[in-house]
Scaffold this motif. Sequence first.
Motif, PDB file in Angstrom:
ATOM      1  N   GLY A 138      62.970   1.895 118.037  1.00 46.05           N
ATOM      2  CA  GLY A 138      61.907   1.315 118.860  1.00 46.05           C
ATOM      3  C   GLY A 138      62.423   0.367 119.923  1.00 46.05           C
ATOM      4  N   TRP A 139      63.391  -0.484 119.569  1.00 48.41           N
ATOM      5  CA  TRP A 139      63.914  -1.435 120.551  1.00 48.41           C
ATOM      6  C   TRP A 139      64.614  -0.720 121.709  1.00 48.41           C
ATOM      7  N   LYS A 140      65.245   0.421 121.443  1.00 51.10           N
ATOM      8  CA  LYS A 140      65.869   1.183 122.538  1.00 51.10           C
ATOM      9  C   LYS A 140      64.798   1.614 123.543  1.00 51.10           C
ATOM     10  N   LYS A 141      63.651   2.082 123.027  1.00 53.26           N
ATOM     11  CA  LYS A 141      62.538   2.479 123.908  1.00 53.26           C
ATOM     12  C   LYS A 141      61.974   1.273 124.633  1.00 53.26           C
ATOM     13  N   VAL A 142      61.870   0.142 123.931  1.00 56.84           N
ATOM     14  CA  VAL A 142      61.343  -1.081 124.548  1.00 56.84           C
ATOM     15  C   VAL A 142      62.229  -1.491 125.729  1.00 56.84           C
ATOM     16  N   LEU A 143      63.545  -1.410 125.576  1.00 58.86           N
ATOM     17  CA  LEU A 143      64.421  -1.775 126.693  1.00 58.86           C
ATOM     18  C   LEU A 143      64.272  -0.803 127.861  1.00 58.86           C
ATOM     19  N   ARG A 144      64.088   0.475 127.567  1.00 59.27           N
ATOM     20  CA  ARG A 144      63.831   1.426 128.662  1.00 59.27           C
ATOM     21  C   ARG A 144      62.524   1.053 129.378  1.00 59.27           C
ATOM     22  N   ASN A 145      61.499   0.723 128.587  1.00 67.09           N
ATOM     23  CA  ASN A 145      60.214   0.303 129.179  1.00 67.09           C
ATOM     24  C   ASN A 145      60.392  -0.972 129.993  1.00 67.09           C
ATOM     25  N   LEU A 146      61.162  -1.903 129.499  1.00 65.90           N
ATOM     26  CA  LEU A 146      61.435  -3.155 130.225  1.00 65.90           C
ATOM     27  C   LEU A 146      62.045  -2.825 131.585  1.00 65.90           C
ATOM     28  N   GLY A 147      63.026  -1.925 131.600  1.00 68.81           N
ATOM     29  CA  GLY A 147      63.649  -1.543 132.873  1.00 68.81           C
ATOM     30  C   GLY A 147      62.654  -0.950 133.846  1.00 68.81           C
ATOM     31  N   THR A 148      61.754  -0.130 133.339  1.00 63.86           N
ATOM     32  CA  THR A 148      60.720   0.493 134.203  1.00 63.86           C
ATOM     33  C   THR A 148      59.795  -0.575 134.765  1.00 63.86           C
ATOM     34  N   VAL A 149      59.355  -1.489 133.911  1.00 66.64           N
ATOM     35  CA  VAL A 149      58.434  -2.544 134.362  1.00 66.64           C
ATOM     36  C   VAL A 149      59.108  -3.457 135.384  1.00 66.64           C
ATOM     37  N   VAL A 150      60.354  -3.832 135.110  1.00 71.99           N
ATOM     38  CA  VAL A 150      61.080  -4.702 136.039  1.00 71.99           C
ATOM     39  C   VAL A 150      61.232  -4.031 137.392  1.00 71.99           C
ATOM     40  N   ALA A 151      61.595  -2.754 137.386  1.00 72.14           N
ATOM     41  CA  ALA A 151      61.783  -2.017 138.640  1.00 72.14           C
ATOM     42  C   ALA A 151      60.481  -1.933 139.436  1.00 72.14           C
ATOM     43  N   SER A 152      59.346  -1.798 138.739  1.00 72.60           N
ATOM     44  CA  SER A 152      58.069  -1.642 139.446  1.00 72.60           C
ATOM     45  C   SER A 152      57.412  -2.966 139.815  1.00 72.60           C
TER      46      SER A 152
END
Length: 155
Positions: A138-152
Motif C-alpha cells: 500500500g505504501w508503494k502505491k501511496v508514494l506513486r499517488n503522492l508523486g501524481t498529486v505533487v506534479a499536478s
Amino acid sequence: MNDSALKPDTQAIVVDEIFPHAPEIIWKALTSGDLIARWMMAPADFAAVEGQHFTFRTTPAGAWDGVIHCRVLDVKPNERLAYAWQGGDESNAGYGSRLDTVVTWTLEGAKGGTRVRLVHAGFVMPRNETAFRNMGEGWKKVLRNLGTVVASSKD
C-alpha cells in the motif's frame, strides 16, 4: 538473561523515491490536509504541529472501528515529519490487529529533485504480519499517488 529475548520482533516498511520537485513542494503535499486526502486518506484535524492529534478512517474489521489514531511526533519543515499510527484491536487476528507504529517522512535534496523516504516502523511479528504485508504494498502505491498529486498541484 538476554535482553533481546524480552523484546518482540518488529519490522519496518521502508520506501524510497526520488521526485523531480523541490523539498518545499513535497512538504506542502505532506502537510496540507486537502492534499493528503488526494494521495492517501482524508485526515481529520491534521496540522503539522508537534503533539497534534488527528485520525484517518479506513475499512473496519471485527472489533476495530477502522479509525487510525495519530499524533504528530516531530516536525522539521521541508525535512522531516513523524507521527504515531495506532489502530486495530487486541481481539483481532490478521487485518485489524492492534497496531502501535510510527510513520516517518524524510525529505532530502537529491540530484534532479528530492529523495522522499518513508519508514513505517514498529510492526510486531507475527501479530501484525497481515498489516505489514498489506501496508508494504500500500505504501508503494501511496508514494506513486503522492508523486501524481505533487506534479499536478505545483505552483
